[in-house]
Write a protein that holds these residues in place. Sequence first.
Motif, PDB file in Angstrom:
ATOM      1  N   MET A 159      -0.670  -2.980  -4.340  1.00  0.00           N
ATOM      2  CA  MET A 159      -1.840  -3.688  -4.864  1.00  0.00           C
ATOM      3  C   MET A 159      -3.098  -3.305  -4.091  1.00  0.00           C
ATOM      4  N   ARG A 160      -2.957  -3.172  -2.775  1.00  0.00           N
ATOM      5  CA  ARG A 160      -4.107  -2.791  -1.949  1.00  0.00           C
ATOM      6  C   ARG A 160      -4.606  -1.397  -2.324  1.00  0.00           C
ATOM      7  N   PHE A 173     -10.430   9.568  -0.945  1.00  0.00           N
ATOM      8  CA  PHE A 173      -9.652   9.352   0.274  1.00  0.00           C
ATOM      9  C   PHE A 173      -9.792  10.625   1.103  1.00  0.00           C
ATOM     10  N   MET A 174     -10.325  10.503   2.304  1.00  0.00           N
ATOM     11  CA  MET A 174     -10.710  11.676   3.070  1.00  0.00           C
ATOM     12  C   MET A 174     -10.408  11.496   4.562  1.00  0.00           C
ATOM     13  N   LYS A 175     -10.555  12.584   5.317  1.00  0.00           N
ATOM     14  CA  LYS A 175     -10.462  12.528   6.774  1.00  0.00           C
ATOM     15  C   LYS A 175     -11.874  12.384   7.321  1.00  0.00           C
ATOM     16  N   GLY A 176     -12.139  11.237   7.966  1.00  0.00           N
ATOM     17  CA  GLY A 176     -13.473  10.939   8.441  1.00  0.00           C
ATOM     18  C   GLY A 176     -14.246  10.164   7.398  1.00  0.00           C
ATOM     19  N   ASN A 177     -15.563  10.138   7.517  1.00  0.00           N
ATOM     20  CA  ASN A 177     -16.407   9.482   6.525  1.00  0.00           C
ATOM     21  C   ASN A 177     -17.435  10.487   6.009  1.00  0.00           C
ATOM     22  N   ASP A 208      -6.168   4.404   9.166  1.00  0.00           N
ATOM     23  CA  ASP A 208      -5.157   3.468   8.660  1.00  0.00           C
ATOM     24  C   ASP A 208      -3.947   4.267   8.190  1.00  0.00           C
ATOM     25  N   ASP A 209      -2.925   4.327   9.040  1.00  0.00           N
ATOM     26  CA  ASP A 209      -1.764   5.157   8.731  1.00  0.00           C
ATOM     27  C   ASP A 209      -0.973   4.601   7.548  1.00  0.00           C
ATOM     28  N   GLU A 210      -1.029   3.289   7.333  1.00  0.00           N
ATOM     29  CA  GLU A 210      -0.322   2.691   6.200  1.00  0.00           C
ATOM     30  C   GLU A 210      -0.907   3.212   4.892  1.00  0.00           C
ATOM     31  N   VAL A 211      -2.233   3.249   4.821  1.00  0.00           N
ATOM     32  CA  VAL A 211      -2.888   3.788   3.629  1.00  0.00           C
ATOM     33  C   VAL A 211      -2.643   5.287   3.524  1.00  0.00           C
ATOM     34  N   ARG A 212      -2.722   5.988   4.650  1.00  0.00           N
ATOM     35  CA  ARG A 212      -2.540   7.448   4.671  1.00  0.00           C
ATOM     36  C   ARG A 212      -1.188   7.843   4.089  1.00  0.00           C
ATOM     37  N   MET A 215      -0.668   6.435   0.237  1.00  0.00           N
ATOM     38  CA  MET A 215      -1.351   7.143  -0.845  1.00  0.00           C
ATOM     39  C   MET A 215      -0.600   8.404  -1.267  1.00  0.00           C
ATOM     40  N   LYS A 216       0.121   9.017  -0.336  1.00  0.00           N
ATOM     41  CA  LYS A 216       0.891  10.207  -0.697  1.00  0.00           C
ATOM     42  C   LYS A 216       1.936   9.856  -1.754  1.00  0.00           C
ATOM     43  N   LYS A 217       2.548   8.677  -1.601  1.00  0.00           N
ATOM     44  CA  LYS A 217       3.561   8.230  -2.567  1.00  0.00           C
ATOM     45  C   LYS A 217       2.894   7.665  -3.821  1.00  0.00           C
ATOM     46  N   PHE A 218       1.834   6.898  -3.616  1.00  0.00           N
ATOM     47  CA  PHE A 218       1.154   6.244  -4.731  1.00  0.00           C
ATOM     48  C   PHE A 218       0.646   7.269  -5.741  1.00  0.00           C
ATOM     49  N   SER A 219       0.051   8.350  -5.224  1.00  0.00           N
ATOM     50  CA  SER A 219      -0.538   9.372  -6.096  1.00  0.00           C
ATOM     51  C   SER A 219       0.395  10.542  -6.349  1.00  0.00           C
TER      52      SER A 219
END
Length: 502
Positions: A159-160, A173-177, A208-212, A215-219
């Motif tokens: 959901m997040r 979704f990127m490395k850095g800003n 945020d390693d959880e998001v990192r 997202m590999k699985k989500f997408s």
Amino acid sequence: MGSGGGGGVKDVGSKADLDDALRGAAPVIVHFWASWCAASKQMDQVFAHLAADFPHALFFRVEAEEQPEISEAYAVSAVPYFVFCKDGRTIDTLEGADPSSLANKVAKVASDSFAGSASPATSLEMADAPTETMKKLPEENGSSHNESPSSDLSDALRMRLQQLVNSHPVFLFMKGNPEQPKCRFSRTVVNILKDEGVEFGSFNILMDDEVREGMKKFSNWPTFPQLFCKGELVGGCDIAVAMHENGELKDLFREHGVPVISKETKVVDSTKTLSSDATVQERSEELSDSTGLDAALSSRLRVLINSSPVMVFMKGKPDEPKCGFSRKIIEILQQEKVAFGSFDILSDDEVRQGLKIFSNFPSYPQLYMGGELIGGSDIALEMHKSGELKKTLAEKGIISEVTPEDRLKNLITSSPVMLFMKGTPDAPRCGFSSKVVDALKKEGIDFGSFDILSNEEVRQGLKAYSNWPTYPQLYYKGELIGGCDIVLELQNSGELKSTLSE
């Protein structure tokens, strides 16, 4: 471990196993990888396809950090890294995620050994169109974006991630800003979106390693950056570049009703868990509620991180690194000629485990500047090659500002013979660059190279600096020799080698 081929990839259990395979008649190709490196996982899929295409060769994988004896023997300092062996000796290597070069090198070493067999079509397709091959791999493996392997994600995380993806019509979704990308691929996509003039949100996956990992699985997409439009995955850097260049990206935004604001694009950083602009103290306070780190340990880590303007947490010491990745980051800092402090995480397990939680970064080495996490060896290497590391050091007041002209001088003199070309020596992107590379190789001349397609600032700046309007450009000891025509004239007259060795 068996020594036969058979079209599969085998994991190496020990150096003795690998040495045993090298004594055989078949060519051996070894992939050094790391579980935390997305590029390794991406290239592993290409590697598996090549293993199936060339069953007479032996394909092995070595987890670089888990097999330090083997990694040291082959001077592995970054992953992915490939070693090509024949008749018991190393004949070639390849560093980085370059499917085209990998396919070409595998085809060469395998086909040379079995001259009677043609290079399989799949491998030739990979060499000619690596981007398309990489896009098709998830589909060939029995999955697609519509059949995402996200079912093992928790409902809360899914959901997040969905909320992040849908938070803006265009999201990255990127490395850095966007103001400070931490890899050239992320920087490229940011520049594309700014050039398209669209507003976009972003999330720094390094914070945020959880998001990192989620997202590999989500997408169902193994690398970053990842670009989304109206909740749908567009793709990574290569796809964004191709769509931008042929106008498809503009059409996509128009079809989805994404308004073009202006070239001064508004950017929204949606990194909630850990602000990429936060200081180490702010970051640690944000983490303290969720990590449960002891206050005394948090304080100690803050002191260590801020003990030097540039600080490296590594395996071993600068004069005696205990892993190739730590050695590589030390070499980078030494090349940048910057003073730095270091801490041997092998000497203190409390710091070793605590810093992973404190920084929300799972591996070592870890590089900090001005109290801010920069990243590991892969990020440091990308930033070093692109010039971003020097720029960051200057922005933080650690070194003096480097002018564009200084950077060009440093590039030109980085090798006695230096070629500025389109593409790389293994995969030239234009016929003129290819001819110059062939001429230098035929004369047995060692040379450095720079892909001007990878950096528009260098591409345009060097034209003015050298007063030479086209590429390739060949330099010797900092002096311009000329372009393709002049190099070929020197070769035909027998003067090329002597000109480049005076």
